[in-house]
Structures are given as C-alpha cells and as structure tokens.
Design a protein around this motif. Sequence first.
Motif, PDB file in Angstrom:
ATOM      1  N   VAL A 223       0.868  -1.175   0.000  1.00  0.00           N
ATOM      2  CA  VAL A 223       0.000   0.000   0.000  1.00  0.00           C
ATOM      3  C   VAL A 223       0.909   1.230   0.000  1.00  0.00           C
ATOM      4  CG1 VAL A 223      -1.947   1.129   1.121  1.00  0.00           C
ATOM      5  CG2 VAL A 223      -1.654  -1.345   1.322  1.00  0.00           C
ATOM      6  N   ASN A 224       0.641   2.177  -0.907  1.00  0.00           N
ATOM      7  CA  ASN A 224       1.652   3.212  -1.129  1.00  0.00           C
ATOM      8  C   ASN A 224       1.256   4.636  -0.751  1.00  0.00           C
ATOM      9  OD1 ASN A 224      -0.088   3.808  -3.109  1.00  0.00           O
ATOM     10  ND2 ASN A 224       1.299   3.496  -4.821  1.00  0.00           N
ATOM     11  N   SER A 225       0.273   4.774   0.134  1.00  0.00           N
ATOM     12  CA  SER A 225       0.062   6.099   0.727  1.00  0.00           C
ATOM     13  C   SER A 225      -0.607   5.901   2.082  1.00  0.00           C
ATOM     14  CB  SER A 225      -0.806   6.995  -0.167  1.00  0.00           C
ATOM     15  OG  SER A 225      -2.177   6.713   0.037  1.00  0.00           O
ATOM     16  N   ILE A 226      -0.465   6.885   2.945  1.00  0.00           N
ATOM     17  CA  ILE A 226      -1.029   6.763   4.293  1.00  0.00           C
ATOM     18  C   ILE A 226      -2.554   6.752   4.221  1.00  0.00           C
ATOM     19  CG2 ILE A 226      -1.227   7.951   6.520  1.00  0.00           C
ATOM     20  CD1 ILE A 226       1.706   8.727   6.237  1.00  0.00           C
ATOM     21  N   ARG A 227      -3.078   7.540   3.296  1.00  0.00           N
ATOM     22  CA  ARG A 227      -4.539   7.577   3.138  1.00  0.00           C
ATOM     23  C   ARG A 227      -5.065   6.197   2.735  1.00  0.00           C
ATOM     24  NH1 ARG A 227      -7.866   9.591  -1.186  1.00  0.00           N
ATOM     25  NH2 ARG A 227      -5.965   9.782  -2.427  1.00  0.00           N
ATOM     26  N   PHE A 228      -4.364   5.547   1.808  1.00  0.00           N
ATOM     27  CA  PHE A 228      -4.792   4.220   1.369  1.00  0.00           C
ATOM     28  C   PHE A 228      -4.655   3.190   2.491  1.00  0.00           C
ATOM     29  CE2 PHE A 228      -3.886   5.035  -3.444  1.00  0.00           C
ATOM     30  CZ  PHE A 228      -5.052   5.788  -3.514  1.00  0.00           C
ATOM     31  N   LYS A 230      -5.148   3.718   5.624  1.00  0.00           N
ATOM     32  CA  LYS A 230      -6.336   3.901   6.468  1.00  0.00           C
ATOM     33  C   LYS A 230      -7.566   3.271   5.822  1.00  0.00           C
ATOM     34  CE  LYS A 230      -7.086   7.981   8.497  1.00  0.00           C
ATOM     35  NZ  LYS A 230      -7.028   9.431   8.782  1.00  0.00           N
ATOM     36  N   GLN A 231      -7.748   3.570   4.540  1.00  0.00           N
ATOM     37  CA  GLN A 231      -8.926   3.036   3.841  1.00  0.00           C
ATOM     38  C   GLN A 231      -8.889   1.519   3.806  1.00  0.00           C
ATOM     39  OE1 GLN A 231      -8.936   4.799  -0.069  1.00  0.00           O
ATOM     40  NE2 GLN A 231      -9.425   6.841   0.685  1.00  0.00           N
ATOM     41  N   ALA A 232      -7.709   0.956   3.487  1.00  0.00           N
ATOM     42  CA  ALA A 232      -7.588  -0.497   3.351  1.00  0.00           C
ATOM     43  C   ALA A 232      -7.930  -1.189   4.674  1.00  0.00           C
ATOM     44  CB  ALA A 232      -6.171  -0.869   2.900  1.00  0.00           C
ATOM     45  N   ILE A 233      -7.477  -0.634   5.784  1.00  0.00           N
ATOM     46  CA  ILE A 233      -7.746  -1.255   7.093  1.00  0.00           C
ATOM     47  C   ILE A 233      -9.242  -1.264   7.386  1.00  0.00           C
ATOM     48  CG2 ILE A 233      -7.462  -0.985   9.594  1.00  0.00           C
ATOM     49  CD1 ILE A 233      -4.664   0.248   8.970  1.00  0.00           C
ATOM     50  N   GLU A 234      -9.852  -0.118   7.163  1.00  0.00           N
ATOM     51  CA  GLU A 234     -11.285   0.020   7.440  1.00  0.00           C
ATOM     52  C   GLU A 234     -12.103  -0.978   6.605  1.00  0.00           C
ATOM     53  OE1 GLU A 234     -12.671   3.429   8.751  1.00  0.00           O
ATOM     54  OE2 GLU A 234     -14.606   2.388   8.914  1.00  0.00           O
ATOM     55  N   ILE A 235     -11.800  -1.015   5.320  1.00  0.00           N
ATOM     56  CA  ILE A 235     -12.552  -1.872   4.403  1.00  0.00           C
ATOM     57  C   ILE A 235     -12.310  -3.356   4.699  1.00  0.00           C
ATOM     58  CG2 ILE A 235     -12.582  -2.617   1.973  1.00  0.00           C
ATOM     59  CD1 ILE A 235     -12.197   0.455   1.320  1.00  0.00           C
ATOM     60  N   GLU A 236     -11.043  -3.701   4.965  1.00  0.00           N
ATOM     61  CA  GLU A 236     -10.709  -5.092   5.242  1.00  0.00           C
ATOM     62  C   GLU A 236     -11.342  -5.551   6.559  1.00  0.00           C
ATOM     63  OE1 GLU A 236      -9.583  -7.444   3.585  1.00  0.00           O
ATOM     64  OE2 GLU A 236      -9.043  -8.932   5.121  1.00  0.00           O
ATOM     65  N   PHE A 257      -5.237  -4.111  -2.239  1.00  0.00           N
ATOM     66  CA  PHE A 257      -6.235  -3.056  -2.048  1.00  0.00           C
ATOM     67  C   PHE A 257      -6.454  -2.326  -3.360  1.00  0.00           C
ATOM     68  CE2 PHE A 257      -6.994   1.515  -0.782  1.00  0.00           C
ATOM     69  CZ  PHE A 257      -8.341   1.337  -0.507  1.00  0.00           C
ATOM     70  N   ASP A 258      -7.712  -2.226  -3.763  1.00  0.00           N
ATOM     71  CA  ASP A 258      -8.058  -1.499  -4.985  1.00  0.00           C
ATOM     72  C   ASP A 258      -8.800  -0.224  -4.579  1.00  0.00           C
ATOM     73  OD1 ASP A 258      -9.221  -0.445  -7.252  1.00  0.00           O
ATOM     74  OD2 ASP A 258      -9.642  -2.402  -8.140  1.00  0.00           O
ATOM     75  N   PRO A 259      -8.078   0.914  -4.588  1.00  0.00           N
ATOM     76  CA  PRO A 259      -8.712   2.151  -4.109  1.00  0.00           C
ATOM     77  C   PRO A 259      -9.862   2.607  -5.001  1.00  0.00           C
ATOM     78  CG  PRO A 259      -6.428   2.562  -4.816  1.00  0.00           C
ATOM     79  CD  PRO A 259      -6.683   1.106  -4.990  1.00  0.00           C
ATOM     80  N   LYS A 261     -12.098   0.656  -6.610  1.00  0.00           N
ATOM     81  CA  LYS A 261     -13.305  -0.106  -6.296  1.00  0.00           C
ATOM     82  C   LYS A 261     -13.622  -0.074  -4.808  1.00  0.00           C
ATOM     83  CE  LYS A 261     -13.473  -3.273 -10.192  1.00  0.00           C
ATOM     84  NZ  LYS A 261     -12.755  -4.469 -10.644  1.00  0.00           N
ATOM     85  N   GLY A 262     -12.688   0.407  -4.007  1.00  0.00           N
ATOM     86  CA  GLY A 262     -12.913   0.428  -2.561  1.00  0.00           C
ATOM     87  C   GLY A 262     -13.046  -0.965  -1.985  1.00  0.00           C
ATOM     88  N   GLU A 263     -12.213  -1.882  -2.445  1.00  0.00           N
ATOM     89  CA  GLU A 263     -12.270  -3.258  -1.918  1.00  0.00           C
ATOM     90  C   GLU A 263     -10.868  -3.848  -1.814  1.00  0.00           C
ATOM     91  OE1 GLU A 263     -14.443  -5.445  -4.973  1.00  0.00           O
ATOM     92  OE2 GLU A 263     -12.563  -5.802  -6.051  1.00  0.00           O
ATOM     93  N   THR A 264     -10.771  -4.942  -1.028  1.00  0.00           N
ATOM     94  CA  THR A 264      -9.543  -5.724  -1.057  1.00  0.00           C
ATOM     95  C   THR A 264      -9.917  -7.052  -1.706  1.00  0.00           C
ATOM     96  OG1 THR A 264      -9.862  -6.880   1.048  1.00  0.00           O
ATOM     97  CG2 THR A 264      -8.787  -4.707   1.143  1.00  0.00           C
ATOM     98  N   ARG A 265      -8.979  -7.623  -2.459  1.00  0.00           N
ATOM     99  CA  ARG A 265      -9.266  -8.938  -3.041  1.00  0.00           C
ATOM    100  C   ARG A 265      -8.017  -9.811  -2.987  1.00  0.00           C
ATOM    101  NH1 ARG A 265      -9.924  -5.302  -7.379  1.00  0.00           N
ATOM    102  NH2 ARG A 265      -8.099  -5.292  -8.736  1.00  0.00           N
TER     103      ARG A 265
END
Length: 488
Positions: A223-228, A230-236, A257-259, A261-265
């Motif tokens: 994951v290559n940004s701090i914002r991502f 945060k998003q990845a943790i929440e979504i996962e 993490f696919d920012p 689509k807002g999902e992890t796969r």
Amino acid sequence: MLIEGRTGSWEIVVGLEVHAQVISNAKLFSGSSTAFGGEPNTQVSLVDAAMPGMLPVINEKCVEQAVRTGLGLNAQINLVSVFDRKNYFYADLPQGYQISQFQQPIVGEGVVTVDMPDGSVKEIGIERLHLEQDAGKSIHDQHPSQSYIDLNRSGVALMEIVSKPDMRSPDEAAAYLTKLRAIVRYLGTCDGNMAEGSMRADVNVSVRKPGDAFGTRCEIKNVNSIRFVKQAIEIEARRQIEIIEDGGSIDQETRLFDPNKGETRPMRSKEEAHDYRYFPDPDLLPLVLPESLVAEIKASLPELPDEKKARFIDHYGLRPYDAAVLVAEQEKAAFFEEVVGTADGKPKRDPKMCANYVTGDLFAALNKAGKEITESPISAEQLGGLIDLIADDTISGRIAKQVFEDMLESGKDAAIIVEEKGLKQVTDTGAIDAEIDKVITANQDKVEQYKGGKDKLFGFFVGQVMKATGGKANPAMVNEMLRKKLDG
Ligand code: ADP
Ligand code: MG
C-alpha cells in the motif's frame, strides 16, 4: 476504535511491515547507482543482473544506515546478523532468490511513540528491522503482447521494519507511519517518499471481540500512501466482520487493495503459498559489527522528533499538540525556531504566538497553495517582523491577519505594508474619544436600552467604533474608554 457489528462490537488489530529504501548512492551488494528515474536498465551491474559467478560484496554504508535507523527506533542492535537466500521464481528476480535476513536480523525489538490527533501518545512495538534487496520491475504497458523488465531497482537496499500487532485503528496505523517516516527522514536513512515507492507498507489486519485472542489476519500488500493504508484497514476489517458474523471464518491470505473499487481482493491463496526455503547465503559471511561502530553512529544521531518535541514543550512552553505538529518535519521545526529567534539564550518573541501563526495561518495558507514549508512565500524573518508589530501594539491582531494575507500575495515586509496602507493602530485617546462620541450620538436609542440593562449591546458599540476607525483602533483602549463613557 470499536466497530459495531450485528453481534456486538469488534476490535481491529493491525501490524505493519514497512519497506523503506535506504538512502545510499550504491546498492546493497553492488556499486550501481540507486538514483530514481534513470533510463531502464542503465543502473545494472553484473551482480544485479545475476550473471553466473558474480559475488555480492556488502555495502558498508547500507549497514550503517540500518544501524542508524535501529538506534532511532530505540531498538536492539544485533552485533552478529546473517544474510539468507529467500528463494522464489519471478521474472524481475534474475537470481532466483532475494538476499534478505530471516532468523538473525541486524536490528531486534524497539519502540516508536506515536502522537494521536487528540494529543494522546501511544507506544507501538517494533519486532525487527532487517536488510534485504529490492527486486526489479516488470513493465506491462509498453507492448501489446510482451512484458519488459527494468533491473535498475534490482539489488537496491531496503530496510523491512516489522511492527508488533499493536495498532487498534486506522488512525493509529496512520500515526505510526507518519512518525516512522518522520524518524527516518530526521535520520537521513530513507527519504520516506511513498509516491516514488521509497516507502511502502504491507498491512496486516485481523478483528476480534474485545478481550478475545487475536483473530486470523490477512496481509494487504504494497500500500503506497497513508490515506490508502487507512482506507484499506477500514474496508478489510468490515469484510472480515461480515464473514465471521455470517458464520464463516477468515483464511489467512495475501490481498490487494483497490482504491478505485474500494475493496480488497485475494492475490494468492494458501495453496500457492510461498515456501521460500530460506538458508544462509553461502556467498556471504555473517555480518559482524564492532561495538565501536554502533557507538560512533549513536553519537552522530541528530535530535529526533520526540526529543525535539520535549524541548519545544519545555523551552518554549508549547502545548504538546502544537509541538508535535511542528516537529513532524525538521524543516517546519527549524522555521518555527527561526520565527521565535533567540536573545540572550531566551526566546526573542512570544513562542505561543509564533506557534499559533506558524501552525495556524501559515500552514493553512501553504496547504491551500500546495506548498512545502521550504517554499513558503513568507520567510521566517518576515513572519517574525509581523509578530513584532503585534507585540509592540503597532497593529492589532485583527489587522495583522489582513497584513498576513497581503504578505502572502505581495511578498513584502509587514512594516512596509502597514506604512503603505496606513494600518497603524490608533492609540491616540483623543481620536478614539471622538469616534466614541459620534457613535453614541448616532445611537441614542441603543444607549437607552443598554443603560436599561441590555448588556449584550456593549459589543455593538465596540463594533461600531472599530468600524469607524477602519479596524485600526486599539481594541483594549476602545473597550476601556467605552465602559467609562457608558457605565460611568
Ligand atoms: P510473516 O513473517 O508470516 O509475515 P510475522 O509473524 O512476522 O509473519 O508477522 C507479520 C506482521 O503481521 C507483523 O507486523 C505483525 O505485527 C502482524 N501480525 C501478526 N499477527 C497479527 C494479527 N493477528 N492481526 C494483525 N496483525 C498481525
Ligand atoms: Mg509478512
């Protein structure tokens, strides 16, 4: 932070594995350049291309950088460490293995103190830091049916910094990454540039009911940004909670993490899980550090963010939150100290007022303009000049805001703007008195109401006088003189 599910509250558990590219002119085991953005395959030695018979030679500078980082993380430095081969096949890995450290890393346990936005602090444990080679890069978008390989990055030194599973929310993970980045930047061991890939994080996430044992984790790669992050943790976390609440269980797997689509796969499932067959690299002897080298590096460490923060609180009397904001970047801290200045070993200007201007007005303006502190249109000296004008009552705090805006636009000194625009504060009692009389005469009805007990109207009179003087009257004087006139 707890997340409410259908079956009650859940706690998020996060551990991060951060890959930080070492600042060094040459690679970990070769003399090739590590400069960013070179033409593909122009920074590749025979070692990096894994030509038969080539032997790796350790780069002392990279070792020193790892030790320096370990010391900055308050961590155990291991005087003996071992390089292992981590075997796997991939097109961008010509050796067929990555040289890394497995059971005996160069740095052991440590701790990072993170500053939360509410001013509280939390300690996050460091499990280890080890040195390893980066791989090359596959390029898939240059040809319709072929992939290209760029080996410029092959063999560049990385530090993998592994945290303990000590974080409990996306915000804590973000605060940890922010702090880690500040520390390596202060140390000069990694530039922390996530957009260029010099720092990237593998994010391990699990969930549990508070008080339960840790749940099964999934690892979200690269994951290559701090914002991502945060998003990845929440979504996962939400994905895992849903599965468990539906009666399912979590498979330990690597996800992406696919920012958009807002999902992890899933990336790889367990069946294809890697067995790296680690073994000590027979081309490299164990790395043995003299204690004197560690001592030497320790003696050369700069003042780190935590120490600087403590000093800012102690010496300047700043609030912990303001101090934390200022020390987040060395350049910001230095700018603040220049605004304050020193006279006889003491702060020359009021540090709190300086901190308010720097962290408030200036940072907001820079943010808006998308500029770094080093590109500030107002120099530290100029900002100091503005603050002097407030301190000696040449202008009021309110006029100062206006002057500040003007300085941003014109780049002129505050004193010149005040002179040119005639913004000097009116402290002449006669002039203020005259305006007060005019306001009272023009508002007899309100004077009656005020005298009849409508205290709130006092603010109205102050406002009218300020307006009449173009905001230039000294507000304290206006208040005092009005009280005398109306109450006396
Ligand atoms: P591996 O080497 O297989 O990746 P590690 O035990 O070294 O496994 O752990 C890797 C990362 O996963 C560490 O950052 C650690 O903090 C984190 N981690 C371990 N267990 C959990 C868990 N249950 N939930 C979240 N993160 C975890
Ligand atoms: Mg891992």
